[in-house]
Write a protein that holds these residues in place. Structure first.
Motif, PDB file in Angstrom:
ATOM      1  N   ARG A 115       0.843  -1.194   0.000  1.00 22.23           N
ATOM      2  CA  ARG A 115       0.000   0.000   0.000  1.00 22.23           C
ATOM      3  C   ARG A 115       0.876   1.242   0.000  1.00 22.23           C
ATOM      4  O   ARG A 115       1.842   1.336   0.767  1.00 22.23           O
ATOM      5  CB  ARG A 115      -0.928   0.000   1.212  1.00 22.23           C
ATOM      6  N   VAL A 116       0.511   2.185  -0.854  1.00 25.39           N
ATOM      7  CA  VAL A 116       1.268   3.420  -0.992  1.00 25.39           C
ATOM      8  C   VAL A 116       0.319   4.598  -0.815  1.00 25.39           C
ATOM      9  O   VAL A 116      -0.729   4.661  -1.460  1.00 25.39           O
ATOM     10  CB  VAL A 116       1.956   3.508  -2.371  1.00 25.39           C
ATOM     11  N   GLU A 117       0.674   5.503   0.082  1.00 25.31           N
ATOM     12  CA  GLU A 117      -0.109   6.716   0.260  1.00 25.31           C
ATOM     13  C   GLU A 117       0.569   7.833  -0.527  1.00 25.31           C
ATOM     14  O   GLU A 117       1.708   8.196  -0.248  1.00 25.31           O
ATOM     15  CB  GLU A 117      -0.204   7.094   1.741  1.00 25.31           C
ATOM     16  N   THR A 118      -0.119   8.325  -1.535  1.00 24.78           N
ATOM     17  CA  THR A 118       0.454   9.346  -2.408  1.00 24.78           C
ATOM     18  C   THR A 118       0.142  10.740  -1.875  1.00 24.78           C
ATOM     19  O   THR A 118      -0.854  10.948  -1.180  1.00 24.78           O
ATOM     20  CB  THR A 118      -0.091   9.211  -3.837  1.00 24.78           C
ATOM     21  N   MET A 119       1.007  11.678  -2.226  1.00 24.45           N
ATOM     22  CA  MET A 119       0.799  13.058  -1.806  1.00 24.45           C
ATOM     23  C   MET A 119      -0.253  13.717  -2.712  1.00 24.45           C
ATOM     24  O   MET A 119      -0.365  13.380  -3.890  1.00 24.45           O
ATOM     25  CB  MET A 119       2.113  13.832  -1.892  1.00 24.45           C
ATOM     26  N   PRO A 120      -1.020  14.647  -2.173  1.00 27.42           N
ATOM     27  CA  PRO A 120      -2.037  15.332  -2.982  1.00 27.42           C
ATOM     28  C   PRO A 120      -1.406  16.077  -4.156  1.00 27.42           C
ATOM     29  O   PRO A 120      -0.301  16.618  -4.049  1.00 27.42           O
ATOM     30  CB  PRO A 120      -2.664  16.320  -1.991  1.00 27.42           C
ATOM     31  N   GLN A 121      -2.113  16.100  -5.264  1.00 33.84           N
ATOM     32  CA  GLN A 121      -1.674  16.856  -6.428  1.00 33.84           C
ATOM     33  C   GLN A 121      -2.261  18.270  -6.315  1.00 33.84           C
ATOM     34  O   GLN A 121      -3.469  18.449  -6.359  1.00 33.84           O
ATOM     35  CB  GLN A 121      -2.165  16.182  -7.710  1.00 33.84           C
ATOM     36  N   ILE A 122      -1.380  19.258  -6.179  1.00 28.85           N
ATOM     37  CA  ILE A 122      -1.811  20.636  -5.942  1.00 28.85           C
ATOM     38  C   ILE A 122      -1.383  21.515  -7.109  1.00 28.85           C
ATOM     39  O   ILE A 122      -0.227  21.481  -7.528  1.00 28.85           O
ATOM     40  CB  ILE A 122      -1.200  21.174  -4.626  1.00 28.85           C
TER      41      ILE A 122
ATOM     42  N   ALA B 189      -3.774  30.802   4.381  1.00 32.12           N
ATOM     43  CA  ALA B 189      -4.689  31.135   3.280  1.00 32.12           C
ATOM     44  C   ALA B 189      -4.407  30.273   2.057  1.00 32.12           C
ATOM     45  O   ALA B 189      -5.330  29.777   1.393  1.00 32.12           O
ATOM     46  CB  ALA B 189      -4.551  32.615   2.921  1.00 32.12           C
ATOM     47  N   LEU B 190      -3.123  30.056   1.752  1.00 33.64           N
ATOM     48  CA  LEU B 190      -2.753  29.224   0.610  1.00 33.64           C
ATOM     49  C   LEU B 190      -3.177  27.777   0.835  1.00 33.64           C
ATOM     50  O   LEU B 190      -3.716  27.124  -0.065  1.00 33.64           O
ATOM     51  CB  LEU B 190      -1.242  29.303   0.380  1.00 33.64           C
ATOM     52  N   ALA B 191      -2.931  27.277   2.039  1.00 32.00           N
ATOM     53  CA  ALA B 191      -3.270  25.883   2.338  1.00 32.00           C
ATOM     54  C   ALA B 191      -4.778  25.656   2.310  1.00 32.00           C
ATOM     55  O   ALA B 191      -5.270  24.677   1.734  1.00 32.00           O
ATOM     56  CB  ALA B 191      -2.705  25.497   3.703  1.00 32.00           C
ATOM     57  N   LYS B 192      -5.543  26.577   2.898  1.00 33.63           N
ATOM     58  CA  LYS B 192      -6.997  26.398   2.936  1.00 33.63           C
ATOM     59  C   LYS B 192      -7.624  26.513   1.553  1.00 33.63           C
ATOM     60  O   LYS B 192      -8.676  25.943   1.299  1.00 33.63           O
ATOM     61  CB  LYS B 192      -7.610  27.425   3.898  1.00 33.63           C
TER      62      LYS B 192
ATOM     63  N   PHE C  13       1.331  23.231   5.351  1.00 27.39           N
ATOM     64  CA  PHE C  13       2.299  24.222   4.877  1.00 27.39           C
ATOM     65  C   PHE C  13       3.310  23.584   3.933  1.00 27.39           C
ATOM     66  O   PHE C  13       3.653  24.147   2.894  1.00 27.39           O
ATOM     67  CB  PHE C  13       3.029  24.863   6.050  1.00 27.39           C
ATOM     68  N   THR C  14       3.795  22.398   4.297  1.00 28.36           N
ATOM     69  CA  THR C  14       4.803  21.724   3.468  1.00 28.36           C
ATOM     70  C   THR C  14       4.254  21.399   2.088  1.00 28.36           C
ATOM     71  O   THR C  14       4.929  21.597   1.073  1.00 28.36           O
ATOM     72  CB  THR C  14       5.286  20.432   4.156  1.00 28.36           C
ATOM     73  N   LEU C  15       3.027  20.889   2.029  1.00 28.91           N
ATOM     74  CA  LEU C  15       2.426  20.515   0.743  1.00 28.91           C
ATOM     75  C   LEU C  15       2.306  21.724  -0.190  1.00 28.91           C
ATOM     76  O   LEU C  15       2.667  21.651  -1.369  1.00 28.91           O
ATOM     77  CB  LEU C  15       1.045  19.899   0.972  1.00 28.91           C
ATOM     78  N   THR C  16       1.811  22.839   0.343  1.00 28.87           N
ATOM     79  CA  THR C  16       1.622  24.012  -0.506  1.00 28.87           C
ATOM     80  C   THR C  16       2.946  24.682  -0.845  1.00 28.87           C
ATOM     81  O   THR C  16       3.125  25.182  -1.959  1.00 28.87           O
ATOM     82  CB  THR C  16       0.682  25.016   0.179  1.00 28.87           C
ATOM     83  N   GLN C  17       3.875  24.690   0.090  1.00 28.41           N
ATOM     84  CA  GLN C  17       5.189  25.285  -0.187  1.00 28.41           C
ATOM     85  C   GLN C  17       5.918  24.502  -1.271  1.00 28.41           C
ATOM     86  O   GLN C  17       6.510  25.085  -2.187  1.00 28.41           O
ATOM     87  CB  GLN C  17       6.024  25.338   1.094  1.00 28.41           C
ATOM     88  N   GLN C  18       5.891  23.171  -1.170  1.00 27.91           N
ATOM     89  CA  GLN C  18       6.558  22.351  -2.187  1.00 27.91           C
ATOM     90  C   GLN C  18       5.924  22.567  -3.561  1.00 27.91           C
ATOM     91  O   GLN C  18       6.628  22.662  -4.574  1.00 27.91           O
ATOM     92  CB  GLN C  18       6.485  20.877  -1.794  1.00 27.91           C
ATOM     93  N   ALA C  19       4.598  22.638  -3.597  1.00 23.81           N
ATOM     94  CA  ALA C  19       3.916  22.864  -4.873  1.00 23.81           C
ATOM     95  C   ALA C  19       4.297  24.219  -5.454  1.00 23.81           C
ATOM     96  O   ALA C  19       4.535  24.354  -6.663  1.00 23.81           O
ATOM     97  CB  ALA C  19       2.400  22.775  -4.680  1.00 23.81           C
ATOM     98  N   LEU C  20       4.384  25.227  -4.603  1.00 25.14           N
ATOM     99  CA  LEU C  20       4.750  26.572  -5.061  1.00 25.14           C
ATOM    100  C   LEU C  20       6.182  26.598  -5.587  1.00 25.14           C
ATOM    101  O   LEU C  20       6.466  27.199  -6.623  1.00 25.14           O
ATOM    102  CB  LEU C  20       4.583  27.562  -3.904  1.00 25.14           C
TER     103      LEU C  20
ATOM    104  N   LEU D 249      14.805  27.878   0.031  1.00 29.86           N
ATOM    105  CA  LEU D 249      13.655  27.647  -0.836  1.00 29.86           C
ATOM    106  C   LEU D 249      12.355  28.076  -0.167  1.00 29.86           C
ATOM    107  O   LEU D 249      11.493  28.718  -0.780  1.00 29.86           O
ATOM    108  CB  LEU D 249      13.582  26.181  -1.232  1.00 29.86           C
ATOM    109  N   LEU D 250      12.201  27.735   1.110  1.00 32.41           N
ATOM    110  CA  LEU D 250      10.979  28.087   1.826  1.00 32.41           C
ATOM    111  C   LEU D 250      10.848  29.597   1.992  1.00 32.41           C
ATOM    112  O   LEU D 250       9.748  30.157   1.864  1.00 32.41           O
ATOM    113  CB  LEU D 250      10.950  27.394   3.190  1.00 32.41           C
ATOM    114  N   GLU D 251      11.952  30.260   2.285  1.00 36.97           N
ATOM    115  CA  GLU D 251      11.909  31.713   2.438  1.00 36.97           C
ATOM    116  C   GLU D 251      11.525  32.380   1.122  1.00 36.97           C
ATOM    117  O   GLU D 251      10.745  33.342   1.092  1.00 36.97           O
ATOM    118  CB  GLU D 251      13.259  32.224   2.937  1.00 36.97           C
ATOM    119  N   GLN D 252      12.083  31.879   0.018  1.00 37.54           N
ATOM    120  CA  GLN D 252      11.765  32.479  -1.274  1.00 37.54           C
ATOM    121  C   GLN D 252      10.325  32.179  -1.692  1.00 37.54           C
ATOM    122  O   GLN D 252       9.662  33.020  -2.312  1.00 37.54           O
ATOM    123  CB  GLN D 252      12.745  31.965  -2.332  1.00 37.54           C
ATOM    124  N   ALA D 253       9.842  30.987  -1.357  1.00 37.80           N
ATOM    125  CA  ALA D 253       8.448  30.654  -1.670  1.00 37.80           C
ATOM    126  C   ALA D 253       7.504  31.576  -0.911  1.00 37.80           C
ATOM    127  O   ALA D 253       6.501  32.065  -1.455  1.00 37.80           O
ATOM    128  CB  ALA D 253       8.167  29.200  -1.325  1.00 37.80           C
ATOM    129  N   THR D 254       7.823  31.827   0.357  1.00 35.17           N
ATOM    130  CA  THR D 254       6.991  32.735   1.154  1.00 35.17           C
ATOM    131  C   THR D 254       7.037  34.150   0.588  1.00 35.17           C
ATOM    132  O   THR D 254       6.022  34.855   0.541  1.00 35.17           O
ATOM    133  CB  THR D 254       7.478  32.747   2.617  1.00 35.17           C
TER     134      THR D 254
END
Length: 593
Positions: A107-114, A315-318, A421-428, A482-487
């Motif tokens: 079983r594999v749990e995949t990350m959401p596609q954002i 706001a981005l995550a919601k 936060f991690t999911l949306t930051q990585q997508a950004l 990377l996180l600072e620049q994404a923010t």
């Protein structure tokens, strides 16, 4: 590559993957030769041990390693082909063969596609604080009060006065839930608590009323106060205070506000208001107000930036996330709360409380028992409790203490925040092709390397430098960049509006106001039961058994080993005949069955 999958949850897929005998034998042969080339067994020169001996002694371990590597490689290849990112990979399970000697399920749990869209549609409120001279003056006085040196007053006739510190004592009940009935509340064991109250600078009208009541009292005097006054002044839960809020004065301290000057500026309790020694002579609060204002304004600016960044990420995550993968959340929760062997009780608590908290279940003491709570528990003592009490495990008295419930629920909420936060930051980062600022990373590494002289134990200086120049440190800095620049990208493109905030309430706001409500904001994917374990294949012919016997011989697994492996499997529970697969495969997956 041949495989099948079934979507069994929002994020979870169950893959069925066959492993060919040819692939297995080839990898076993490779690894056996590798082990033989470096093995040093008694009676043989190093690297000269015959392959047959290696197979006999280490055949099970070699096959175990081969199967584990094949499973990992297959998962990586499958996810790469499908363009998916795995957040969690479960333990493989042996399945019925499909035209192959081995077939496993995993079983594999995949990350959401954002997909990050137009960031200008996001509106963020920036706190705008109007700092008056009176606010600064209050902060100076509050800081001075923390620096008072108190002295206990002795004597039967001494009365408390404004400016004194009065110690009060009263019976504080353990916190109860609203559902606790009157009989249980009356039976609660109260505990005596002492609290200091400084009769100076009341924070509001309720506090001022309590201070006035405490002025003029002597040690041993009693006073009735309201629960509202106690909770407002001391920050205790109103429900925790007894119905009869009668308190007694047990001690009176006195002390003077310290004079404004260099001695006060050196105190850590006051230092945050004076970043450096003033250029001009400071002898009064009016002289200090401009200096303290600069310090407070800098603190407001730092806090405002933190609040703004967190609001932007919320706001981005919601906007882009509706639900959170459960196993990814579980991992992040345990990473944040795992304390290791030094506190096994907390570690055990984290494991047992995660699912009930996420699922909104009642948290009772059974969760912290070594044995899981079951419906078929021993009913020998059920007569001691009424139906309502026994329906929730051990009744209200068996509930988890409120402090533990609040703490662990907060930890789950914070873990949800980190995942969102991690999911949306990585997508950004990925969709905006954001790259790390290598110059900044290099400057950070160099700055830390230059500080090697500050290492207390210089015998470990080289160890410190190895860390500074190490890959892990470099990757951590890259991630931070990377996180600072994404923010920054988010704040540059989002719509920002000012929001007026009173100074008195500004610092009481947390940087992430939504953090404690994360369980209400996002849905956590439901828990999926473990798949069934080993599924026996159809009875084999004598020819098939002979073929398998040859395979055992090739792998160096003796008949005695096979017999022991077969004995380890519970045939009765499966209700099926035992097959004759190599024993190591059964060992590898034995715990799943």
């Amino acid at each position: 590559m041949t495989y099948e999958y079934e979507q069994i949850g929002e994020f979870t897929r169950e893959y069925t993957v066959p492993i060919s005998q040819e692939a297995l034998d080839g990898r076993i042969h490779e690894l056996t030769n590798e082990v033989a080339s470096s093995a040093h067994l008694k009676g043989f020169r190093k690297g000269k041990t015959p392959r047959k001996v290696i197979s006999q002694r280490y055949g099970s371990a070699i096959e175990n390693d081969v199967l584990e590597k094949i499973v990992n490689e297959n998962c990586t290849e499958i996810l790469s082909e499908e363009g998916l990112q795995a957040g969690w990979i479960g333990r493989p399970y042996l399945a019925a063969p499909v035209d192959s000697p081995y077939t496993y399920k995993v079983r594999v749990e995949t990350m959401p596609q954002i997909e990050i869209g137009d960031l200008s549609e996001i509106t963020i409120k920036r706190p705008n604080v109007n700092l008056s001279d009176e606010d600064v003056r209050k902060q100076i006085n509050t800081a001075r009060e923390r620096c008072i040196e108190w002295y206990e007053l002795d004597g039967d006739e001494i009365e408390s006065k404004s400016g004194d510190r009065v110690w009060i004592e009263f019976q504080l009940n353990a916190a109860r839930t609203d559902e606790t009935d009157a009989e249980d509340r009356d039976a609660a064991d109260p505990r005596t608590e002492r609290f200091p109250i400084v009769l100076r600078s009341p924070k509001d009208d309720v506090s001022e009323s309590l201070h006035e009541k405490l002025v003029g009292l002597k040690v041993g005097d009693h006073l009735d106060v309201s629960n509202e006054e106690l909770s407002n002044e001391l920050g205790i839960n109103e429900e925790a205070a007894p119905n009869d809020s009668s308190l007694s004065v047990v001690r009176i301290d006195t002390g003077d506000l310290p004079h404004i000057g260099e001695a006060l500026f050196a105190r850590p309790e006051f230092r945050h208001l004076v970043d450096s020694s003033p250029d001009t002579k400071v002898e009064s609060i009016d002289d200090l107000i401009p200096v303290a204002r600069d310090s407070i304004e800098q603190a407001i600016e730092r806090t405002s930036e933190q609040v703004l960044q967190n609001r932007a990420m919320w706001a981005l995550a919601k906007q882009h996330i509706a639900s959170i993968p459960r196993e990814v959340l579980r991992q992040r929760f345990l990473e944040g709360t795992q304390v290791g062997e030094q506190n096994l009780q907390s570690t055990f608590m984290a494991f047992r409380l995660f699912d009930p908290i996420v699922d909104g279940e009642v948290l009772d003491q059974n969760l912290l028992m070594a044995q899981p709570h079951a419906d078929d528990h021993d009913h020998e003592h059920d007569d001691d409790h009424d139906d309502d009490t026994s329906s929730s495990g051990n009744g209200e008295e068996g509930l988890l203490p409120e402090s533990l419930r609040v703490f662990w629920t907060s930890e789950v909420n914070r873990a949800i925040q980190r995942v969102a936060f991690t999911l949306t930051q990585q997508a950004l980062i990925e969709q905006r092709d954001i790259e790390a600022d290598q110059e900044w990373v290099a400057s950070q590494i160099q700055a830390k390397a230059d500080s090697v002289s500050l290492v207390e134990d210089q015998s470990r200086a080289q160890e410190y430098l190895d860390f500074v120049y190490g890959e892990q440190h470099y990757q951590d800095l890259v991630t931070q960049s990377l996180l600072e620049q994404a923010t920054k990208v988010l704040l540059d493109e989002a719509t920002i509006e000012d929001e007026d905030v009173e100074f008195d309430s500004f610092f009481s706001q947390t940087a992430g106001e939504d953090a404690e409500e994360a369980l209400d904001i996002f849905t956590v994917a439901p828990s999926l039961p473990d798949p069934e374990g080993y599924i026996a294949s159809a009875p084999e012919s004598n020819e098939d058994k002979a073929t398998d016997a040859d395979a055992h011989s090739t792998s160096g697994i003796s008949d005695e080993s096979m017999a022991a492996d077969q004995a380890n499997l519970d045939v009765g529970e499966r209700g099926a005949e035992e097959d004759s697969k190599p024993g190591i495969f059964k060992k590898l997956f034995k715990k799943n069955t």
